[in-house]
Design a protein around this motif. Sequence first.
Motif, PDB file in Angstrom:
ATOM      1  N   UNK A  34      -6.619  13.653  12.167  1.00  0.00           N
ATOM      2  CA  UNK A  34      -6.394  14.012  10.759  1.00  0.00           C
ATOM      3  C   UNK A  34      -4.894  13.984  10.465  1.00  0.00           C
TER       4      UNK A  34
ATOM      5  N   UNK B 207     -12.374  11.670   3.826  1.00  0.00           N
ATOM      6  CA  UNK B 207     -12.662  11.084   5.125  1.00  0.00           C
ATOM      7  C   UNK B 207     -14.146  10.753   5.206  1.00  0.00           C
ATOM      8  N   UNK B 208     -14.426   9.600   5.793  1.00  0.00           N
ATOM      9  CA  UNK B 208     -15.795   9.155   6.008  1.00  0.00           C
ATOM     10  C   UNK B 208     -15.941   8.794   7.474  1.00  0.00           C
ATOM     11  N   UNK B 209     -17.088   9.133   8.044  1.00  0.00           N
ATOM     12  CA  UNK B 209     -17.334   8.826   9.439  1.00  0.00           C
ATOM     13  C   UNK B 209     -18.543   7.916   9.583  1.00  0.00           C
TER      14      UNK B 209
ATOM     15  N   UNK C 204     -16.991   2.567   2.365  1.00  0.00           N
ATOM     16  CA  UNK C 204     -17.935   3.223   3.281  1.00  0.00           C
ATOM     17  C   UNK C 204     -19.028   2.231   3.682  1.00  0.00           C
TER      18      UNK C 204
ATOM     19  N   UNK D   5     -29.926   7.168  11.380  1.00  0.00           N
ATOM     20  CA  UNK D   5     -29.179   7.838  12.447  1.00  0.00           C
ATOM     21  C   UNK D   5     -28.464   9.104  11.983  1.00  0.00           C
TER      22      UNK D   5
ATOM     23  N   UNK E 179     -29.701  13.528   6.974  1.00  0.00           N
ATOM     24  CA  UNK E 179     -30.346  14.830   7.119  1.00  0.00           C
ATOM     25  C   UNK E 179     -30.435  15.452   5.739  1.00  0.00           C
TER      26      UNK E 179
ATOM     27  N   UNK F 197     -28.812  23.463  -0.093  1.00  0.00           N
ATOM     28  CA  UNK F 197     -27.873  24.581  -0.194  1.00  0.00           C
ATOM     29  C   UNK F 197     -28.056  25.300  -1.517  1.00  0.00           C
TER      30      UNK F 197
ATOM     31  N   UNK G 209     -27.734  11.419  14.941  1.00  0.00           N
ATOM     32  CA  UNK G 209     -26.354  11.660  15.325  1.00  0.00           C
ATOM     33  C   UNK G 209     -25.684  12.606  14.339  1.00  0.00           C
TER      34      UNK G 209
ATOM     35  N   UNK H  80     -22.072  14.156  13.355  1.00  0.00           N
ATOM     36  CA  UNK H  80     -20.650  13.990  13.636  1.00  0.00           C
ATOM     37  C   UNK H  80     -20.002  15.347  13.882  1.00  0.00           C
TER      38      UNK H  80
ATOM     39  N   UNK I 184     -13.753  16.069  11.550  1.00  0.00           N
ATOM     40  CA  UNK I 184     -12.379  15.789  12.002  1.00  0.00           C
ATOM     41  C   UNK I 184     -11.484  16.963  11.595  1.00  0.00           C
TER      42      UNK I 184
ATOM     43  N   UNK J 142     -26.782  20.116  12.544  1.00  0.00           N
ATOM     44  CA  UNK J 142     -25.655  20.106  11.595  1.00  0.00           C
ATOM     45  C   UNK J 142     -25.127  21.532  11.430  1.00  0.00           C
TER      46      UNK J 142
ATOM     47  N   UNK K  61     -20.986  22.939   5.406  1.00  0.00           N
ATOM     48  CA  UNK K  61     -22.143  22.027   5.522  1.00  0.00           C
ATOM     49  C   UNK K  61     -22.011  20.882   4.523  1.00  0.00           C
ATOM     50  N   UNK K  62     -21.504  21.200   3.315  1.00  0.00           N
ATOM     51  CA  UNK K  62     -21.258  20.147   2.318  1.00  0.00           C
ATOM     52  C   UNK K  62     -20.268  19.108   2.839  1.00  0.00           C
TER      53      UNK K  62
ATOM     54  N   UNK L 168     -19.903  18.237   5.924  1.00  0.00           N
ATOM     55  CA  UNK L 168     -20.670  17.389   6.855  1.00  0.00           C
ATOM     56  C   UNK L 168     -21.509  16.371   6.085  1.00  0.00           C
ATOM     57  N   UNK L 169     -22.094  16.821   4.966  1.00  0.00           N
ATOM     58  CA  UNK L 169     -22.889  15.886   4.154  1.00  0.00           C
ATOM     59  C   UNK L 169     -22.011  14.748   3.640  1.00  0.00           C
ATOM     60  N   UNK L 170     -20.840  15.105   3.093  1.00  0.00           N
ATOM     61  CA  UNK L 170     -19.935  14.086   2.532  1.00  0.00           C
ATOM     62  C   UNK L 170     -19.418  13.132   3.605  1.00  0.00           C
ATOM     63  N   UNK L 171     -19.270  13.665   4.808  1.00  0.00           N
ATOM     64  CA  UNK L 171     -18.640  12.898   5.891  1.00  0.00           C
ATOM     65  C   UNK L 171     -19.412  11.643   6.268  1.00  0.00           C
ATOM     66  N   UNK L 172     -20.751  11.710   6.216  1.00  0.00           N
ATOM     67  CA  UNK L 172     -21.532  10.567   6.714  1.00  0.00           C
ATOM     68  C   UNK L 172     -22.399   9.904   5.643  1.00  0.00           C
ATOM     69  N   UNK L 173     -22.335  10.406   4.412  1.00  0.00           N
ATOM     70  CA  UNK L 173     -23.219   9.878   3.370  1.00  0.00           C
ATOM     71  C   UNK L 173     -22.718   8.536   2.861  1.00  0.00           C
ATOM     72  N   UNK L 174     -23.596   7.550   2.823  1.00  0.00           N
ATOM     73  CA  UNK L 174     -23.246   6.260   2.222  1.00  0.00           C
ATOM     74  C   UNK L 174     -24.484   5.719   1.537  1.00  0.00           C
ATOM     75  N   UNK L 175     -24.268   4.744   0.677  1.00  0.00           N
ATOM     76  CA  UNK L 175     -25.356   4.243  -0.139  1.00  0.00           C
ATOM     77  C   UNK L 175     -25.349   2.722  -0.117  1.00  0.00           C
TER      78      UNK L 175
END
Lengths: 198, 198
Positions: free
Chosen positions: A78, A109-111, A150, A190, A193, A197, B111, B113, B116, B154, B184-185, B187-194
């Motif tokens: 980061x 940040x995106x993973x 992304x 993968x 989830x 909330x 998976x 994440x 970071x 998560x 938790x939000x 974490x949601x933003x970190x891996x969400x893609x469309x």
Amino acid sequence: MPDSYQDCEFLMLGNLLPSVQLSVINQLKNKPKLVVLDTMNFWMDSAMADLEKVLKKIDVLLVNDAEARQLSGQYSLVSAARAIMEMGPKYLIIKKGEHGALLFNEDNVFFAPALPLEVVFDPTGAGDTFAGGFIGHIARTKDISFENMKSAIIIGSAMASFCVEKFGTTRLKELKREDIDDRIRRFQDLTKFDIQLG
Amino acid sequence: MPDSYQDCEFLMLGNLLPSVQLSVINQLKNKPKLVVLDTMNFWMDSAMADLEKVLKKIDVLLVNDAEARQLSGQYSLVSAARAIMEMGPKYLIIKKGEHGALLFNEDNVFFAPALPLEVVFDPTGAGDTFAGGFIGHIARTKDISFENMKSAIIIGSAMASFCVEKFGTTRLKELKREDIDDRIRRFQDLTKFDIQLG
């Protein structure tokens, strides 16, 4: 550079001498919509002054985690990302091999995970395939938003996951569109989830 | 074991001598809905026969990536997961520290994440906090489906990300519900893609 390259909208500068990368940018009469740069530790050791110059002229930098740490002098990725974005690029992609990839832009940040694979037959070319999948998606959609980057990173990761299944470009050359779509679906499954909330 | 523990629905066996873990299971008159086991390389080196016995009696095993490789003798985590699930547990969670965590069940994989983080002040207790967040969510919702285990992982990861911000349990003790929801939000933003597929 051939005249026919002058109208390039999306420029992907492969991992090469930074002075050559800089020369390519300087030969373009019009600034492309997006300039992506791949580089490596070797140039940080041997041509750092030139690398710093070219970093000021690009939009997206592509490095691995060790290189991000070396370039920034920061251990935390980061902190490394923040320091590197101050050197020029607005976007930073940090590739972590089997551990996926991170995309940074300002405070976002995106993973993207790497697909857990049973067999990695030959990892050669995975990074270049990732870069190709990334810029290919951007060039096809002509959309340089963070949201679309992304998607581009997931597509790059999907393409890289094919690359390692056989030697060289063998696997990539036999791919059909539905293979790629199926692979992208596996990336979706993968990490998806559903937590409600309050 | 006290009688008042006999009605336990969700059993989390902390990282301890496998023979003690086995004894706890054997003292229960009724089988819990879910038995989760934490273990480590030390027991694989020193008490493997007992560990193999307890593995046959549990539902979820929690180990890190090096331990999954040691236990299975497989380098690929996908192959390691398959071999370990043949030893007893129906579910396997492989913790990869700053690289996230994997959940396996039959041919499914999820998976989660790791967030970071700019500063990891003290990683002590992160694994136990992860386990606590995981089983806490399962026990609260009483839902042992694969989908709900994803949520539990998560939530475990979110709790672990707080744990490392200060010494010991300091950060965890000052948390409010909204802090957890905000995390938790992220974490949601970190891996969400469309990506829209055909």
